[in-house]
Design a protein around this motif. Structure first.
Motif, mmCIF file in Angstrom:
data_model
loop_
_atom_site.group_PDB
_atom_site.id
_atom_site.type_symbol
_atom_site.label_atom_id
_atom_site.label_comp_id
_atom_site.label_asym_id
_atom_site.label_seq_id
_atom_site.Cartn_x
_atom_site.Cartn_y
_atom_site.Cartn_z
ATOM 1 N N TRP A 155 58.859 80.195 -25.883
ATOM 2 C CA TRP A 155 58.698 78.909 -25.193
ATOM 3 C C TRP A 155 57.721 78.034 -25.975
ATOM 4 O O TRP A 155 56.705 78.521 -26.479
ATOM 5 C CB TRP A 155 58.156 79.144 -23.777
ATOM 6 C CG TRP A 155 59.156 79.718 -22.824
ATOM 7 C CD1 TRP A 155 59.677 80.975 -22.848
ATOM 8 C CD2 TRP A 155 59.745 79.050 -21.696
ATOM 9 N NE1 TRP A 155 60.560 81.140 -21.805
ATOM 10 C CE2 TRP A 155 60.621 79.973 -21.074
ATOM 11 C CE3 TRP A 155 59.617 77.775 -21.146
ATOM 12 C CZ2 TRP A 155 61.362 79.658 -19.939
ATOM 13 C CZ3 TRP A 155 60.359 77.462 -20.019
ATOM 14 C CH2 TRP A 155 61.224 78.389 -19.428
ATOM 15 N N THR A 156 58.023 76.737 -26.030
ATOM 16 C CA THR A 156 57.122 75.802 -26.720
ATOM 17 C C THR A 156 55.791 75.734 -25.972
ATOM 18 O O THR A 156 54.723 75.816 -26.576
ATOM 19 C CB THR A 156 57.776 74.411 -26.793
ATOM 20 O OG1 THR A 156 59.065 74.565 -27.382
ATOM 21 C CG2 THR A 156 56.944 73.444 -27.617
ATOM 22 N N TYR A 214 59.178 70.379 -17.768
ATOM 23 C CA TYR A 214 59.497 71.692 -18.331
ATOM 24 C C TYR A 214 58.964 72.857 -17.484
ATOM 25 O O TYR A 214 57.888 72.759 -16.899
ATOM 26 C CB TYR A 214 58.913 71.815 -19.738
ATOM 27 C CG TYR A 214 59.686 71.016 -20.756
ATOM 28 C CD1 TYR A 214 60.720 71.605 -21.485
ATOM 29 C CD2 TYR A 214 59.411 69.671 -20.963
ATOM 30 C CE1 TYR A 214 61.450 70.870 -22.410
ATOM 31 C CE2 TYR A 214 60.131 68.918 -21.886
ATOM 32 C CZ TYR A 214 61.146 69.530 -22.612
ATOM 33 O OH TYR A 214 61.868 68.813 -23.520
ATOM 34 N N ASP A 242 62.542 77.114 -22.629
ATOM 35 C CA ASP A 242 62.240 75.680 -22.568
ATOM 36 C C ASP A 242 63.104 74.939 -21.541
ATOM 37 O O ASP A 242 63.473 73.770 -21.737
ATOM 38 C CB ASP A 242 62.359 75.014 -23.953
ATOM 39 C CG ASP A 242 61.192 75.376 -24.874
ATOM 40 O OD1 ASP A 242 60.170 75.889 -24.361
ATOM 41 O OD2 ASP A 242 61.305 75.161 -26.083
ATOM 42 N N TYR A 275 64.170 72.714 -18.554
ATOM 43 C CA TYR A 275 63.571 71.467 -18.057
ATOM 44 C C TYR A 275 64.522 70.814 -17.067
ATOM 45 O O TYR A 275 65.705 71.169 -16.993
ATOM 46 C CB TYR A 275 63.297 70.478 -19.205
ATOM 47 C CG TYR A 275 64.557 69.984 -19.868
ATOM 48 C CD1 TYR A 275 65.034 70.588 -21.041
ATOM 49 C CD2 TYR A 275 65.298 68.924 -19.321
ATOM 50 C CE1 TYR A 275 66.202 70.166 -21.631
ATOM 51 C CE2 TYR A 275 66.476 68.504 -19.913
ATOM 52 C CZ TYR A 275 66.933 69.118 -21.062
ATOM 53 O OH TYR A 275 68.099 68.711 -21.645
#
Lengths: 422, 422
Positions: free
Chosen positions: B112-113, B127, B395, B397
């Protein structure tokens, strides 16, 4: 009564006692990290025999100094090594009897006929995890030693009895014994060779390969990429590498009856974390056989190049290259020269007891012999009573008759090698 | 100012507040068994709106009485259901707004960012795990309801807002709400349809298939049979079954742009327990899509017959038949009649807001709509703002603009369906 008859009679007179002792060792589930109780039983027996006994916990920091060390854990509390020494009376040829006390897990216990650590004897077979690999083997060398002592025989050379930890998961026990200074002219390892003599033993590495996918909701799985499906491509390439690596060995007389001399066994395949998500990662774990004469580095390079070639099979692997970690067992190949004098000693005494020529072959698995040979400079030979196919298997057993006959051959061989001090 | 403009303006004036509230819900990692905190936040908001709020822990013994129950756990402590009721002033048409609060696990968090439960807003996207599936959807129906209240509109029919547990792992939350007596003329479920309208929803079952092998030492792997290799045969047959089952649906206009209308997703493949042992067991777990109109029994029989046919592909399966367990998600297909009046209401209001015709399709996954339809007798329609491909994805969203527009369409549709009490 000649020596051989005396040995046979002495062993036969104590069959019941030896069987009960083996049961007590088998009843200890001495998987990696849980060796203490079994080792204590062994150490007590060695002390009763009057040996010099050395019990110590291997030192992680010391082990780390060796290039052969590949740790699975960072301390060995509750996992002592045990060594018993029968000192020779003169400077005769010395011998190490090396065997590991650790056993692999029992697997699905419900598949066992009895409890995996029952130690039950049925029709001459003693059952339990670790009986064939290799508590039955350790018992055969212990009986050999005990018989020599029982008969009041004094030897010229030293016999060093090593009950080591962690062969199944890395080799730290034997490495620690080498570092502690235990050396001999040759080592005998009673791993389950079915009474064949193995002058060469392959090495073995454990690998863990990681394959990536792209996750998505299972209901729109076409929007993801399954790491399990990509993992299967890797699985097949591993099997192809096995085929390539085994071709040259098929001509080796030591492996002539072996369909896969140095197998690559894929023992675990684990992919995904949720039934309704596309799996984004798969891990493939296995053991990688190393040919006698091959170095660990050469073998790793060959595996790595197979992984790099994956992108020519599926462009997926261009963007998501597959990585490998080498952990756990990390045993080099071992053995002795073709004309090592101990080989002759073993062959002769095998013939005396069995009335037929022994089978000489290459081992189908790695043993601590690789460490003894490469880290310790000690030529090593495998000869043990266990049934190869029962190692790591459900309803594992050791045939007691074979164990006692192996003990007889071993006692005769120890005496011939170390020589009687008249 | 007309009603539509008033709704739009009211929603726009509270965008910031709604975004922050959604963040507070997303920041609760409400995986199965951990729904309490998120549910408390939702219940508090419903109370502030002046709704009658019912918070209760589903009763395992009561659930067991339903043929649709397929338990994953034996109690629901810390996993309450929340229902808020906006009572209608006359006997108008009633509506259930049903959404689940539980989320699937985050998977590999390192991919995950940001942190999987960050709730961060970047370029209009909020997110976090569960944003699209389906906390953003639940937010759109909550905003619709709150806007109606803010504007002082009184309705003739009841609106029942259900925030249920455990859709992702079994459906116990919606089943408990049905058993508690919550009924309405139609249910709207804001699952991530990307603002498409789904008058039909496929069902979904979780399966766990067990494949047997025969263990052996990895060094003599040819003496065993790999459960992983046999598992791969089963894997391929499962994919073939998927192909067979999807052929008829490819002609259905509801699924015309869908490459696999009712997927069988193999989410987990786990075989073996030790790198240097031949794996004696492999488990294959996945989700099995059920076609609208198909019964769970029919679908299970088709799967079972695929398993029985395995022996014609490999005689191994004659001796070691493959078994299946059905556990976890066990959702029947759901939907409404093609001419259900709520469909027209939704289509009309979609057109008013979006200035184009909505896409009408079949869902690519199961929802609690199947239980509402089959166990509750309540026709159900899916319409939500989330992006289908982000559900269960790294990620994940929700697009806030789409969420607010969905809220606007939903508010208009609730008012048209339940009617204003002048």
């Amino acid at each position: 009564m000649n020596l051989q008859e005396a040995i046979k009679e002495k062993i036969n007179s104590k069959r019941e006692e030896y069987t009960q002792f083996l049961q007590s060792v088998v009843q200890q589930p001495s998987t990696t990290g849980n060796e203490l109780k079994a080792q204590t039983i062994v150490a007590d027996r060695l002390k009763e025999l009057g040996l010099e006994v050395d019990v110590w916990v291997p030192d992680f920091e010391e082990l780390k100094k060796s290039e052969f060390f590949n740790p699975r854990r960072d301390n060995y509390e509750n996992s002592p090594n045990v060594v018993g020494i029968l000192k020779g009376k003169k400077n005769g040829r010395s011998l190490i009897l090396n065997g590991h006390i650790d056993v692999v897990p029992a697997g699905d216990e419900s598949k066992w006929t009895d409890h995996p650590y029952s130690g039950k004897v049925i029709e001459g077979k003693l059952y339990g995890r670790g009986t064939t690999d290799m508590k039955g083997g350790n018992m055969s060398t212990l009986i050999a030693l005990e018989t020599i002592i029982d008969l009041g025989i004094e030897l010229k050379g030293d016999v060093i009895y090593e009950s080591v930890i962690e062969e199944e998961t890395g080799g730290a026990g034997t490495l620690a014994a080498i570092q502690r200074g235990y050396k001999a002219d040759v080592a005998l390892i009673p791993e389950p060779s079915e009474m064949k003599i193995f002058p060469k033993q392959q090495g073995s590495l454990w690998f863990e390969v990681t394959v990536e996918g792209v996750s998505a909701h299972g209901g729109t799985r076409y929007e993801g990429v399954s790491a399990i499906e990509k993992g299967w491509i890797v699985f097949q390439e591993i099997l192809r590498l096995e085929e390539t690596r085994n071709k040259p060995l098929r001509k080796d007389p030591l492996y002539k009856n072996n369909p896969i001399p140095i197998p690559i066994n894929i023992g675990q395949f684990n992919g995904g974390y949720f039934p309704s998500a596309v799996p984004e990662e798969a891990k493939i774990q296995g053991r990688y056989g190393i040919a006698p004469g091959e170095t660990i580095t050469e073998a790793k390079e060959m595996f790595q190049s197979m992984l790099e070639n994956l992108k020519s099979i599926d462009e997926w692997f261009e963007k998501y290259p597959v990585s490998v970690e080498w952990g756990g067992i990390h045993l080099p190949p071992g053995g002795c020269d073709d004309d090592h004098p101990m080989l002759e000693v073993l062959k002769n005494n095998y013939y005396k007891v069995e009335k037929e020529e022994p089978i000489i072959a290459g081992s189908t698995w790695a043993t601590d012999g690789g460490l003894l040979t490469q880290a310790g400079g000690i030529p090593s030979i495998v000869f043990g009573p266990g049934t190869t196919s029962m190692a790591h298997f459900t309803d594992e057993y050791v045939d007691l008759e074979k164990m006692f006959r192996t003990a007889e051959i071993t006692a005769l061989s120890i005496i011939e090698w170390c020589e009687i001090n008249e």
